[in-house]
Design a protein around this motif. Sequence first.
Motif, mmCIF file in Angstrom:
data_model
loop_
_atom_site.group_PDB
_atom_site.id
_atom_site.type_symbol
_atom_site.label_atom_id
_atom_site.label_comp_id
_atom_site.label_asym_id
_atom_site.label_seq_id
_atom_site.Cartn_x
_atom_site.Cartn_y
_atom_site.Cartn_z
ATOM 1 N N PHE A 46 -8.804 25.080 48.183
ATOM 2 C CA PHE A 46 -9.932 23.693 47.425
ATOM 3 C C PHE A 46 -11.700 24.158 47.873
ATOM 4 O O PHE A 46 -11.679 24.309 49.108
ATOM 5 N N ASP A 47 -12.121 24.367 46.818
ATOM 6 C CA ASP A 47 -13.459 24.293 46.724
ATOM 7 C C ASP A 47 -13.891 23.483 46.247
ATOM 8 O O ASP A 47 -13.791 23.534 45.065
ATOM 9 N N ASN A 48 -15.149 22.514 46.499
ATOM 10 C CA ASN A 48 -15.257 21.202 45.641
ATOM 11 C C ASN A 48 -14.099 20.897 44.922
ATOM 12 O O ASN A 48 -12.892 20.452 45.157
ATOM 13 N N ASP A 49 -14.238 21.239 43.402
ATOM 14 C CA ASP A 49 -13.261 20.667 43.106
ATOM 15 C C ASP A 49 -12.669 21.992 41.884
ATOM 16 O O ASP A 49 -11.782 21.810 40.743
ATOM 17 N N ASN A 50 -12.840 23.277 42.408
ATOM 18 C CA ASN A 50 -12.354 24.113 42.131
ATOM 19 C C ASN A 50 -10.464 24.545 43.595
ATOM 20 O O ASN A 50 -10.783 24.246 44.634
ATOM 21 N N ARG A 51 -9.594 25.527 42.892
ATOM 22 C CA ARG A 51 -8.759 25.849 43.619
ATOM 23 C C ARG A 51 -8.890 26.805 42.656
ATOM 24 O O ARG A 51 -8.608 28.057 41.827
ATOM 25 N N VAL A 52 -9.221 27.938 43.941
ATOM 26 C CA VAL A 52 -9.676 28.757 44.024
ATOM 27 C C VAL A 52 -8.468 29.887 44.963
ATOM 28 O O VAL A 52 -7.749 30.100 46.403
ATOM 29 N N VAL A 53 -8.120 31.481 44.671
ATOM 30 C CA VAL A 53 -6.937 31.387 45.153
ATOM 31 C C VAL A 53 -7.982 32.860 45.472
ATOM 32 O O VAL A 53 -8.280 33.416 45.567
ATOM 33 N N ARG A 54 -7.242 32.894 46.772
ATOM 34 C CA ARG A 54 -7.480 33.298 47.932
ATOM 35 C C ARG A 54 -6.697 35.206 48.583
ATOM 36 O O ARG A 54 -7.316 36.249 48.973
ATOM 37 N N TYR A 55 -5.526 34.512 48.689
ATOM 38 C CA TYR A 55 -4.808 35.907 48.816
ATOM 39 C C TYR A 55 -3.697 36.612 47.869
ATOM 40 O O TYR A 55 -2.662 35.301 47.575
ATOM 41 N N VAL A 56 -3.471 37.379 47.594
ATOM 42 C CA VAL A 56 -2.390 37.482 46.410
ATOM 43 C C VAL A 56 -1.548 38.095 47.128
ATOM 44 O O VAL A 56 -1.603 39.513 47.517
ATOM 45 N N ASP A 57 -0.204 38.436 46.726
ATOM 46 C CA ASP A 57 1.014 39.521 46.899
ATOM 47 C C ASP A 57 1.857 39.273 45.651
ATOM 48 O O ASP A 57 2.063 37.730 45.412
ATOM 49 N N SER A 58 1.961 40.339 45.043
ATOM 50 C CA SER A 58 1.979 40.022 43.331
ATOM 51 C C SER A 58 3.867 41.307 43.597
ATOM 52 O O SER A 58 3.772 42.563 44.248
ATOM 53 N N LYS A 59 4.424 41.596 42.994
ATOM 54 C CA LYS A 59 5.735 41.995 41.980
ATOM 55 C C LYS A 59 5.105 43.393 41.746
ATOM 56 O O LYS A 59 5.337 44.374 41.505
ATOM 57 N N VAL A 60 4.468 43.231 40.930
ATOM 58 C CA VAL A 60 3.918 44.386 40.099
ATOM 59 C C VAL A 60 1.806 45.053 40.525
ATOM 60 O O VAL A 60 1.527 43.814 41.069
#
Length: 412
Positions: A46-60
């Motif tokens: 959570f950065d101020n009023d935003n939800r920021v994606v930091r790390y992602v793992d994805s099947k594709v």
Amino acid sequence: MAEVAAGEFLLNHIADIDESSVANLQDNLHIIRSHLDMDIAFISEFDNDNRVVRYVDSKVSQTLLKPDSSDPADETYCRKIVDGELPGFIEDASVHPATSKMPITERLNIYTYLGVPVCLPDGTVYGTLCCYSHRPDQTVRQRDLSLLNVFAAFAGKQIERHLEYNRTTIEVYERVKSVLDTHALEIVYQPIYHIRLQKVVGFEALSRFRTEPYRTPDVWFDEAAQVGLSRELEMLAVQQALKGLKHLPEDCYITVNIAPDNIANGSAAEVLADYDSARVVLEVTERARIEDYEVLRSALAQLRASGVRLAIDDAGAGHASFQHILEIDVDIIKLDLSLIRNIHKDRPRRALAAALKAFADVKESVVVAEGVETEAELKVLESLGIDKAQGYYIAKPMPLEEALAFLSSAQS
Ligand code: G
Ligand code: MN
């Protein structure tokens, strides 16, 4: 540092430096996603009023959710989970009353969903750890949340270490940057004395940092290296040091300390372009790591052609395996002060100094003894045929004015 500059710096440097903790988080995200057989797993902040994606793992490889992408927090599951407005486990978000109408459900193609808060060790909420599938998945259970919670606690600790590392690195960066911006560095000059000719023939330029509390130059240079400013700091020091040349007699040289990297990358040549190279000696410490002797040799060949000489500093201190003096053609070998200390009372030291002098004769280089503090030490060096000496017995490092006065009193 302005926020933008700090951010830019973080992106450019810290990501490279702090790779291992990021790699750990990334690995664990992959393990948990594979274990639960979900399509996406991610950690958000959570950065101020935003939800920021930091790390992602994805099947594709292609995914809608990219690191550093952000959404208004109020429109995300993440905010609602932390606020207790959504359960951590949603079997099918497309039909669940709390999520079916949320635009993000369709946009990110969320069906089965698991999410838990990620807290830092002090209890503050950092963000969330979530995973979801692009199809309803009946094998996922409420109790899978406990696994997610275990990992979230672990991730919180790791993120805290990462944040702490970022904070200290920024601190170091700002400290070094401020020295660079304000030129808060002074040069002192220590005479190099020709033992047989009994005259001062050159000066070693040494950096002193005008900061409170006082910290030794090696601390400053190490910190500069840590934040990618080693080139800038060293070049500032060299530039300032060489300004002394025009005040010294023509037959006096100045030696400057320099990292082999800054010779190899052409920085030394750039700075030296404005000076009479024949009056400059570059000192590379035996302590420094040299990645590629060939690259260094070729940079040195060009400098040499313009008259610059090369010294290996701190020889005989036991830091390295004499590799530099074997691998590079050096003009000068500087014996470390630990080798000189009490040399008149110590046969092994005398033997090593004599051996290095013999080595230097074969390489046709000159030996300079550093850190000579007594007449007795100087006498031994003279008897060993060592060419030059430097140390408190002759003079301490001093500002240019004093060095000039010392020179005229010594030469008269
Ligand atoms: O670059 P180098 O490792 O040669 O740095 C030499 C350091 O040793 C400098 O910081 C200088 O002030 C210090 N120094 C110079 N002469 C003497 C000396 O005679 N005795 C001691 N203890 N230190 C010295
Ligand atoms: Mn030196």
